[in-house]
Design a protein around this motif. Sequence first.
Motif, PDB file in Angstrom:
ATOM      1  N   ARG A  83      75.334  47.885  46.694  1.00  0.00           N
ATOM      2  CA  ARG A  83      75.401  48.840  45.589  1.00  0.00           C
ATOM      3  C   ARG A  83      76.342  50.001  45.869  1.00  0.00           C
ATOM      4  N   ASN A  84      76.452  50.365  47.143  1.00  0.00           N
ATOM      5  CA  ASN A  84      77.281  51.513  47.507  1.00  0.00           C
ATOM      6  C   ASN A  84      78.620  51.129  48.132  1.00  0.00           C
ATOM      7  N   ALA A  85      78.938  49.828  48.151  1.00  0.00           N
ATOM      8  CA  ALA A  85      80.198  49.362  48.756  1.00  0.00           C
ATOM      9  C   ALA A  85      80.457  50.103  50.070  1.00  0.00           C
ATOM     10  N   VAL A  86      79.464  50.059  50.948  1.00  0.00           N
ATOM     11  CA  VAL A  86      79.420  50.937  52.113  1.00  0.00           C
ATOM     12  C   VAL A  86      80.634  50.804  53.023  1.00  0.00           C
ATOM     13  N   ALA A  87      80.971  49.589  53.425  1.00  0.00           N
ATOM     14  CA  ALA A  87      82.058  49.421  54.386  1.00  0.00           C
ATOM     15  C   ALA A  87      83.382  49.938  53.820  1.00  0.00           C
ATOM     16  N   HIS A  88      83.664  49.602  52.571  1.00  0.00           N
ATOM     17  CA  HIS A  88      84.899  50.077  51.954  1.00  0.00           C
ATOM     18  C   HIS A  88      84.866  51.586  51.746  1.00  0.00           C
ATOM     19  N   ASP A  89      83.708  52.121  51.359  1.00  0.00           N
ATOM     20  CA  ASP A  89      83.626  53.558  51.100  1.00  0.00           C
ATOM     21  C   ASP A  89      83.969  54.365  52.341  1.00  0.00           C
ATOM     22  N   ILE A  90      83.497  53.929  53.496  1.00  0.00           N
ATOM     23  CA  ILE A  90      83.824  54.650  54.731  1.00  0.00           C
ATOM     24  C   ILE A  90      85.330  54.694  54.944  1.00  0.00           C
ATOM     25  N   CYS A  91      85.975  53.538  54.834  1.00  0.00           N
ATOM     26  CA  CYS A  91      87.420  53.497  55.069  1.00  0.00           C
ATOM     27  C   CYS A  91      88.195  54.198  53.957  1.00  0.00           C
TER      28      CYS A  91
ATOM     29  N   ASP B  78      89.329  62.162  55.676  1.00  0.00           N
ATOM     30  CA  ASP B  78      88.189  62.424  56.556  1.00  0.00           C
ATOM     31  C   ASP B  78      88.427  61.789  57.919  1.00  0.00           C
ATOM     32  N   SER B  79      87.855  62.392  58.939  1.00  0.00           N
ATOM     33  CA  SER B  79      87.834  61.709  60.225  1.00  0.00           C
ATOM     34  C   SER B  79      86.915  60.498  60.105  1.00  0.00           C
ATOM     35  N   LEU B  80      87.102  59.534  60.994  1.00  0.00           N
ATOM     36  CA  LEU B  80      86.255  58.343  60.955  1.00  0.00           C
ATOM     37  C   LEU B  80      84.787  58.716  61.102  1.00  0.00           C
ATOM     38  N   GLN B  81      84.496  59.622  62.041  1.00  0.00           N
ATOM     39  CA  GLN B  81      83.109  60.005  62.274  1.00  0.00           C
ATOM     40  C   GLN B  81      82.497  60.678  61.057  1.00  0.00           C
ATOM     41  N   ALA B  82      83.245  61.589  60.444  1.00  0.00           N
ATOM     42  CA  ALA B  82      82.720  62.292  59.265  1.00  0.00           C
ATOM     43  C   ALA B  82      82.468  61.328  58.118  1.00  0.00           C
ATOM     44  N   ALA B  83      83.401  60.413  57.904  1.00  0.00           N
ATOM     45  CA  ALA B  83      83.254  59.448  56.813  1.00  0.00           C
ATOM     46  C   ALA B  83      82.053  58.549  57.042  1.00  0.00           C
ATOM     47  N   ALA B  84      81.920  58.018  58.257  1.00  0.00           N
ATOM     48  CA  ALA B  84      80.813  57.108  58.557  1.00  0.00           C
ATOM     49  C   ALA B  84      79.472  57.827  58.486  1.00  0.00           C
ATOM     50  N   ASP B  85      79.412  59.041  59.016  1.00  0.00           N
ATOM     51  CA  ASP B  85      78.164  59.800  58.981  1.00  0.00           C
ATOM     52  C   ASP B  85      77.712  60.073  57.550  1.00  0.00           C
ATOM     53  N   GLU B  86      78.646  60.477  56.688  1.00  0.00           N
ATOM     54  CA  GLU B  86      78.261  60.836  55.333  1.00  0.00           C
ATOM     55  C   GLU B  86      77.747  59.633  54.556  1.00  0.00           C
ATOM     56  N   VAL B  87      78.432  58.501  54.697  1.00  0.00           N
ATOM     57  CA  VAL B  87      78.015  57.317  53.945  1.00  0.00           C
ATOM     58  C   VAL B  87      76.689  56.774  54.470  1.00  0.00           C
TER      59      VAL B  87
ATOM     60  N   GLY C  35      69.822  51.856  57.525  1.00  0.00           N
ATOM     61  CA  GLY C  35      70.602  50.965  58.368  1.00  0.00           C
ATOM     62  C   GLY C  35      71.627  51.722  59.175  1.00  0.00           C
ATOM     63  N   GLY C  36      72.710  51.057  59.505  1.00  0.00           N
ATOM     64  CA  GLY C  36      73.759  51.662  60.314  1.00  0.00           C
ATOM     65  C   GLY C  36      75.069  50.951  60.101  1.00  0.00           C
ATOM     66  N   ALA C  37      76.062  51.323  60.898  1.00  0.00           N
ATOM     67  CA  ALA C  37      77.383  50.694  60.822  1.00  0.00           C
ATOM     68  C   ALA C  37      78.135  50.996  62.102  1.00  0.00           C
ATOM     69  N   ILE C  38      79.085  50.142  62.404  1.00  0.00           N
ATOM     70  CA  ILE C  38      80.071  50.445  63.438  1.00  0.00           C
ATOM     71  C   ILE C  38      81.422  50.557  62.758  1.00  0.00           C
ATOM     72  N   ALA C  39      82.242  51.482  63.227  1.00  0.00           N
ATOM     73  CA  ALA C  39      83.542  51.721  62.612  1.00  0.00           C
ATOM     74  C   ALA C  39      84.566  52.050  63.690  1.00  0.00           C
ATOM     75  N   LEU C  40      85.807  51.696  63.415  1.00  0.00           N
ATOM     76  CA  LEU C  40      86.903  51.884  64.366  1.00  0.00           C
ATOM     77  C   LEU C  40      88.161  52.180  63.587  1.00  0.00           C
ATOM     78  N   ASP C  41      88.964  53.166  64.025  1.00  0.00           N
ATOM     79  CA  ASP C  41      90.214  53.435  63.322  1.00  0.00           C
ATOM     80  C   ASP C  41      91.416  53.074  64.182  1.00  0.00           C
ATOM     81  N   ARG C  42      92.604  53.214  63.611  1.00  0.00           N
ATOM     82  CA  ARG C  42      93.817  52.743  64.291  1.00  0.00           C
ATOM     83  C   ARG C  42      94.194  53.595  65.496  1.00  0.00           C
ATOM     84  N   ASP C  43      93.552  54.751  65.658  1.00  0.00           N
ATOM     85  CA  ASP C  43      93.767  55.576  66.845  1.00  0.00           C
ATOM     86  C   ASP C  43      92.768  55.262  67.951  1.00  0.00           C
ATOM     87  N   GLY C  44      91.886  54.313  67.694  1.00  0.00           N
ATOM     88  CA  GLY C  44      90.903  53.936  68.697  1.00  0.00           C
ATOM     89  C   GLY C  44      89.627  54.748  68.656  1.00  0.00           C
TER      90      GLY C  44
END
Length: 340
Positions: A264-272, A280-289, A301-310
């Motif tokens: 319903r919240n398109a979670v994975a896409h919303d973070i990116c 947003d920083s990766l951490q801020a985006a993932a935390d908020e969603v 639930g939870g999620a794991i996320a990784l950006d192009r800077d590692g």
Amino acid sequence: MRLLIPLLALAAMSAHVHAADAPARPKTALVIHGGAGFVPKDSISPQELKAYHAALNRALDAGNAVLQGGGTALDAVTAAVVVLEDAPQFNAGKGAVFNAKGGHELDAAIMEGHTRRAGAVAGVTTIKNPVKLARAVMEHSPHVMMAGAGAEAFADSRPEIERVPNTYFDTDKRRQQLEKAQREEAAKGKREARTGDADAPAYFGTVGAVALDARGHIAVATSTGGMTNKKWGRVGDAPIIGAGTWGDDRCGVSGTGWGEFYIRNAVAHDICARVAYRGDSLQAAADEVINKVVPATGGDGGAIALDRDGNIAMPFNSGSMFRGWIRPDGSRGTAIHEAE
């Protein structure tokens, strides 16, 4: 002797210059999960705890070996998730939960960020490693998602896909969870029940991996057995691109939690998207969603996320999440509960 000293100084200076001019080692990183849910510490025996961490480390080793060998992020997440699918500790592959009929229905997805290629399968029952079939859908068909009998018929055309009887996925622990869920369902008169005590925690787990390779490319893979006692061919977020699995050229996310709310919240896409469009920083985006958007609509639930800077983010609001990571500097770890 007078001549030797200047020569040695010149050689040292030259070595310093060459070292400074040497290109930086390409960044690689890997983050994995084995599911989120409430798993009290005292519900895990020392032997189980050791097995969980060992399985997470085997998955990290498999994915990292690909990355350190110059392989692709796509190969790395495939390798890591195959290990997790083969580990009976997790709700995917061998350790998949039982549906209401006493069988197993498996879902998986994979996505390559810089090309946006993706593949997914849902409701398969005889595929030993669903992540491999999801990748075959991506690489050897014109489609993104296949389901049920059609997906298994496609598997017959791919010699690399191993078929197994549905009973292969059975484990005693998951059967006990099913029996408890069905007892609770009958006692409460509810259409569906979610498990929730020390013996059978509310464990929605999927497994997943996100990798960054030396070329700067990101890939994501997710695999799951779904929810205990699920009915009517229920499919969660894991195989749905943008809900439980998403990768682009900036960011990759694999989710784990109550799938209906991730859809319903398109979670994975919303973070990116927050990273790409709002900066947003990766951490801020993932935390908020994960910690605001999902709970606001009733999910967890939870999620794991990784950006192009590692950079790596691993937020969860469910009390625990099985997870592991290897950062660009080579530091690594595994954890289950908060503050680990």
